[in-house]
Scaffold this active site. Structure first.
Site, PDB file in Angstrom:
ATOM      1  N   ASP A 280       0.835  -1.203   0.000  1.00 57.41           N
ATOM      2  CA  ASP A 280       0.000   0.000   0.000  1.00 57.41           C
ATOM      3  C   ASP A 280       0.867   1.248   0.000  1.00 57.41           C
ATOM      4  OD1 ASP A 280      -0.052   1.285   3.052  1.00 57.41           O
ATOM      5  OD2 ASP A 280       0.333  -0.870   3.048  1.00 57.41           O
ATOM      6  N   SER A 281       0.383   2.285  -0.682  1.00 55.12           N
ATOM      7  CA  SER A 281       1.032   3.591  -0.706  1.00 55.12           C
ATOM      8  C   SER A 281       2.493   3.452  -1.156  1.00 55.12           C
ATOM      9  CB  SER A 281       0.919   4.252   0.673  1.00 55.12           C
ATOM     10  OG  SER A 281       1.221   5.621   0.613  1.00 55.12           O
ATOM     11  N   ALA A 282       3.459   3.854  -0.330  1.00 57.96           N
ATOM     12  CA  ALA A 282       4.857   3.679  -0.701  1.00 57.96           C
ATOM     13  C   ALA A 282       5.169   2.211  -0.944  1.00 57.96           C
ATOM     14  CB  ALA A 282       5.771   4.235   0.386  1.00 57.96           C
TER      15      ALA A 282
END
Length: 297
Positions: A146-148
């Site tokens: 998720d995300s980074a």
């Protein structure tokens, strides 16, 4: 009706409690402490078992739920490469383990600013190679994040491809951060989680002296051909929406296979609310289906 009220309540909570913490003026050390406390509201399902493990020399957390299959998912947590851990993401890994029936391995890759690029990528690669050395077939491995961690998942697949290493069966990313130049950020009417100034600071801390257009940092600037099937899930209320759409388009244009799912009126990595918010639980079920669909039986 109750779910609509819950969505409103969770959105307000994120906006009032989480978003102010993700501010460039707040020291990274405090962000790590405060967000670790905030993630305690992300609760894994009953029956999950968590163990501390070392894979490829990288410590992390193994998550299982019930009688796990032979499948395994290497899960790379988010946090802008500066915060977060395998512990903060037990809610997501727990629900993903339950939905998929797989064992989830979440490595605690090194964080910036103490360890800038490519430390996180090096650790992710070591963990993946560790799974291979343990005897896991590449066709039984999925990589998610998720995300980074979503951007890191894509970057890892690119590095493995370029080295001629066996690729995983699938890629699954939630609200991926794939362009650290921030040239095409979306402007939603409301953004309950992320502040552009915060991700700009995080990008600088992670990049160090490396150009942010480096594809192993910003995969959207690289060659996306020849990669495993990709599922992208993103909320409509987040500044990374454009980048998720661009990633999907470029993936498909360059000959790989990407599926994009946009969840209206939801926010950055809404998956942390699985088990409470039905749409978050359903999203992880879709992610699990994608992983299982591409895993060799």
């Amino acid at each position: 009706m109750l779910q609509n009220l819950l969505e409103t309540s969770l959105r307000q909570t994120m906006n009032r409690m989480v978003r102010p913490l993700l501010h460039p003026a707040v020291p990274v050390s405090l962000q790590r402490t405060f967000t670790a406390q905030a993630y305690r509201s992300s609760v894994p399902p009953r029956g999950c078992k968590f163990d501390t493990v070392t894979i490829g020399g990288i410590k992390g957390t193994r998550t299982r739920h019930g009688a796990a299959t032979e499948g395994v998912v290497l899960y790379l947590h988010g946090g802008g490469y500066i915060i977060g851990s395998s512990s903060t993401h037990r809610g997501i890994t727990g629900h993903l383990a339950k939905a998929s029936g797989h064992t989830i391995i979440a490595p605690d890759y090194r964080l910036a600013p103490e360890h800038p690029f490519p430390a996180a990528l090096d650790d992710a690669e070591s963990a993946y190679e560790g799974l291979l050395k343990e005897g896991h077939a590449p066709a039984s491995i999925g990589i998610a994040g998720d995300s980074a961690g979503g951007g890191l998942a894509i970057a890892l697949a690119m590095r493995l491809r370029d080295k001629g290493r066996p690729l995983p069966a699938s890629l699954t990313v939630f609200s991926p951060w794939v362009d650290l130049t921030h040239q095409h950020l979306y402007s939603p009417e409301r953004e309950p989680v992320l502040q552009p100034r915060w991700i700009e600071k995080a990008a600088g801390l992670y990049a160090g002296k490396e150009p942010r257009t480096n594809p192993l940092m910003s995969p959207i600037h690289g060659d996306l051909s020849g990669l495993p099937p990709l599922l992208i899930q993103v909320g409509s209320e987040e500044i990374l929406l454009n980048d998720a759409q661009r990633l999907s388009e470029q993936f498909n244009q360059q000959g790989s296979d990407a599926t994009l799912e946009i969840y209206n009126s939801l926010w950055h990595v809404f998956h942390v609310h699985a088990g409470q918010l039905s749409r978050a639980t359903d999203a992880l079920a879709e992610a699990a289906a994608h992983i299982n669909r591409h895993r060799a039986k």
